[in-house]
Write a protein that holds these residues in place. Sequence first.
Motif: not given
Length: 303
Positions: A117-122, A280-293
């Motif tokens: 979903r987020y190929p540019d996030i490390d 940051s947008p990348r941290l928001r994306a990661f936190s939402e993904w972890v919550s979904d998991v």
Amino acid sequence: MDRFEAMQIFVRVVEARSFSKASDMMNLSPAKVSRTVHLLEERVGVRLLNRSTRSVGVTEDGALFYGRCVRILAEVADAEGLLTKDRRTPSGTVRVDTSAMLARALLLPRLGEFYARYPDIDVRLGLGDRNIDLFQDGVDCVVRMGVIGDASLIARQIGRASIVTCAAPSYIARNGTPRSLDELRAHHAINYVSARTRKSYPFEYRVNDDIVRVDMRSTLAVNDGSTYISAGVLGYGLIQPSRFMVAEHIARGELQEILTNCESPSTPVSLVFPHRRNLSPRLRAFSEWVSDVAQDHPDLQGV
């Protein structure tokens, strides 16, 4: 004096506990950082920081002011984010600290979906059950189990982990199966000692409206989650882990659930941030993904 900039500088000094570190982080001269905080103290009429040759500490008034500054800066960042979050693809590095067991049981099995979903996030995982300083260690967030005791941090609960009492078939063959809490006290456990608090955790059970804690006899204590579970599988004693951490061992018959008639209180699983400011947008994306998991996991109770 630009009051908005002054709040930014003050917050960074508090978080870095150092004028020089704050100046490096903000690419400002030490003189400007020191002068800005001094002018800010003059403006508000109270001392905000206690200064010494070795460290900088926040005063009681300073702590109150810091909390309000963080909220104001967060509101500004959120307002700006409303205009930018849908206009760019999240990218860059997210530094996450968690335990090896949480990474192995919760994050790693689904991490491929995040990258798709987020190929540019490390994502950079730091593994360890220890106290860390999110500011000093440069960590963006922590995925942690248990109650978060530091009121200065922002904790977002993403689930509650079910707790089970387990034993290896080899242990049961030698010692039998406890059927009640009274029988449990006659058995041996592997004690888990937190590397953060250095305290041993008792076994816990919910009896009516009370929590009953059983301090187990033990000849082995460990401070690592993987070793704790491995020792349980090898039959060195009873263990009381989160069920999602031992689900595969139970499915393979390497561990058996016991005392299933005695409910243990669940424990929170949380995302912890140093503040809400400038997510940051990348941290928001990661936190939402972890919550979904966490919401999708069968052994985590959703919130």
